[in-house]
Write an enzyme that holds these catalytic residues in place. Structure first.
Site, short mmCIF file in Angstrom:
data_model
loop_
_atom_site.label_atom_id
_atom_site.label_comp_id
_atom_site.label_asym_id
_atom_site.label_seq_id
_atom_site.Cartn_x
_atom_site.Cartn_y
_atom_site.Cartn_z
N LYS A 185 -0.29 2.63 -4.34
CA LYS A 185 0.14 3.70 -5.25
C LYS A 185 -1.02 4.64 -5.58
O LYS A 185 -0.88 5.87 -5.53
CB LYS A 185 0.71 3.10 -6.55
CG LYS A 185 1.87 2.14 -6.34
CD LYS A 185 2.39 1.55 -7.64
CE LYS A 185 1.40 0.71 -8.42
NZ LYS A 185 0.99 -0.55 -7.75
N ARG A 244 -10.61 -4.46 -2.82
CA ARG A 244 -10.60 -3.10 -3.39
C ARG A 244 -11.87 -2.79 -4.17
O ARG A 244 -12.35 -3.59 -4.95
CB ARG A 244 -9.38 -2.97 -4.31
CG ARG A 244 -9.42 -1.73 -5.19
CD ARG A 244 -8.07 -1.38 -5.74
NE ARG A 244 -7.52 -2.31 -6.70
CZ ARG A 244 -6.30 -2.21 -7.21
NH1 ARG A 244 -5.50 -1.22 -6.84
NH2 ARG A 244 -5.85 -3.08 -8.09
P1 ADP Z 1 -2.13 -2.36 -10.13
O1 ADP Z 1 -1.42 -1.17 -9.63
O2 ADP Z 1 -3.28 -2.77 -9.30
O3 ADP Z 1 -1.23 -3.48 -10.50
P2 ADP Z 1 -2.68 -0.96 -12.67
O4 ADP Z 1 -3.98 -0.27 -12.69
O5 ADP Z 1 -1.46 -0.15 -12.51
O6 ADP Z 1 -2.79 -2.09 -11.55
O7 ADP Z 1 -2.52 -1.85 -13.98
C1 ADP Z 1 -3.53 -2.72 -14.43
C2 ADP Z 1 -3.04 -3.49 -15.64
O8 ADP Z 1 -2.78 -2.58 -16.71
C3 ADP Z 1 -1.73 -4.25 -15.45
O9 ADP Z 1 -1.92 -5.55 -14.90
C4 ADP Z 1 -1.19 -4.30 -16.89
O10 ADP Z 1 -1.87 -5.30 -17.66
C5 ADP Z 1 -1.60 -2.94 -17.44
N1 ADP Z 1 -0.58 -1.90 -17.23
C6 ADP Z 1 -0.71 -0.77 -16.47
N2 ADP Z 1 0.41 -0.04 -16.48
C7 ADP Z 1 1.29 -0.71 -17.29
C8 ADP Z 1 2.64 -0.47 -17.69
N3 ADP Z 1 3.33 0.61 -17.25
N4 ADP Z 1 3.21 -1.38 -18.51
C9 ADP Z 1 2.55 -2.47 -18.95
N5 ADP Z 1 1.30 -2.77 -18.59
C10 ADP Z 1 0.65 -1.89 -17.76
P1 ADP Z 2 -2.21 0.16 -6.08
O1 ADP Z 2 -2.60 1.44 -6.79
O2 ADP Z 2 -0.76 0.15 -5.65
O3 ADP Z 2 -2.57 -1.08 -6.85
P2 ADP Z 2 -4.33 0.91 -4.18
O4 ADP Z 2 -3.94 2.28 -3.74
O5 ADP Z 2 -5.47 0.79 -5.12
O6 ADP Z 2 -3.04 0.10 -4.72
O7 ADP Z 2 -4.65 0.07 -2.86
C1 ADP Z 2 -5.15 -1.27 -2.93
C2 ADP Z 2 -6.27 -1.45 -1.89
O8 ADP Z 2 -5.70 -1.42 -0.57
C3 ADP Z 2 -7.34 -0.35 -1.92
O9 ADP Z 2 -8.59 -0.96 -1.65
C4 ADP Z 2 -6.92 0.61 -0.80
O10 ADP Z 2 -8.07 1.23 -0.20
C5 ADP Z 2 -6.21 -0.31 0.18
N1 ADP Z 2 -5.03 0.32 0.82
C6 ADP Z 2 -4.16 1.21 0.26
N2 ADP Z 2 -3.19 1.54 1.14
C7 ADP Z 2 -3.43 0.83 2.27
C8 ADP Z 2 -2.77 0.74 3.55
N3 ADP Z 2 -1.66 1.44 3.82
N4 ADP Z 2 -3.33 -0.09 4.48
C9 ADP Z 2 -4.45 -0.82 4.20
N5 ADP Z 2 -5.10 -0.77 3.03
C10 ADP Z 2 -4.62 0.04 2.07
#
Ligand code: ADP
Ligand code: ADP
Ligand code: ZN
Length: 214
Positions: free
Chosen positions: A13, A127
């Protein structure tokens, strides 16, 4: 245009949001980034959210919806919003509809990044991001072109999230399965869901999203 990027932790994302910001001048609204900024600044919200985030559980719906409402209020109406990591519960999805309506916005697409759970631990534990500009990287899938130097800003400092460890990732995946995946039907009913193969290479995922946005 306002879109939601929906997918479990590590689905891509943040990576895809950054590309849309760069390519289309849209604005990324990541509740995760907002919460991390609040934790760092030790605001009241940050103090309440810190331990919850460290455990990989969800912060309260009221807190995150208030953050989103405040960001949208400050945005120019013609700038499109990318919701990244929000909504994560049905209550948040309902709030988002109300918030969007109050700002005269409508939802164009909910883009579901479909990924294998097995791949997620690998993605999350590899990551890292640039400490200065926030550009995202991965130990194997997206290394800086020049080792140790950010492609975007030239910084040599990088950081990793404290919650990007295997144990917390398992909790976050369970939270996604239990609370977030069940909101898909809420949007399917309105024919807003577009499924993209999130296991494809970063550029291929991006091309698929571009195809949807037109
Ligand atoms: P990722 O996409 O890697 O799961 P985020 O950066 O979106 O991580 O979120 C990190 C943490 O922040 C989540 O594990 C949660 O604790 C909190 N968080 C983020 N967005 C939300 C949301 N929309 N509702 C509740 N908790 C959230
Ligand atoms: P999210 O925001 O959904 O938690 P990220 O965009 O931070 O996920 O992606 C998680 C990790 O995977 C990052 O280190 C990113 O560079 C890598 N990544 C993202 N998209 C891909 C893909 N299509 N293939 C391989 N690695 C990816
Ligand atoms: Zn950088």
């Amino acid at each position: 245009m306002n879109i939601i990027l929906l997918g479990p932790p590590g689905a891509g994302k943040g990576t895809q949001s950054a590309m849309l910001v760069e390519g289309r001048g849209m604005r990324q609204l990541s509740t995760g980034d907002m919460l991390r900024a609040a934790v760092k600044a030790e605001t009241e919200v940050g103090l309440r959210a810190k331990a919850v985030m460290e455990r990989g559980e969800l912060v309260s719906d009221e807190i995150v919806s208030a953050l989103i409402d405040a960001e949208l209020a400050a945005m120019a109406p013609e700038t499109g919003a990318i919701f990244d990591g929000y909504p994560r519960t049905e209550a948040q999805a309902v709030s988002l509809d109300q918030i969007l309506a109050s700002h005269g916005r409508t939802l164009a697409h909910v883009i579901e990044l479909a990924v294998d759970e097995e791949a997620l631990v690998d993605r999350i534990t590899g990551r890292f991001t640039c400490a200065r500009c926030g550009e995202g990287y991965h130990d194997r899938y997206k290394l800086p072109e020049k080792e140790g130097t950010c492609d975007k800003c030239g910084s040599h400092e990088f950081k990793r999230r404290p919650d990007d460890n295997e144990e917390t990732v398992r909790t976050r995946m369970a939270e996604y399965r239990a609370k977030t995946a069940p909101i898909l039907p809420y949007y399917e009913q309105r024919d807003l869901v577009r499924r993209v193969d999130g296991m494809a290479a970063i550029d291929e995922v991006s091309a698929a999203i571009e195809g949807i946005l037109g």
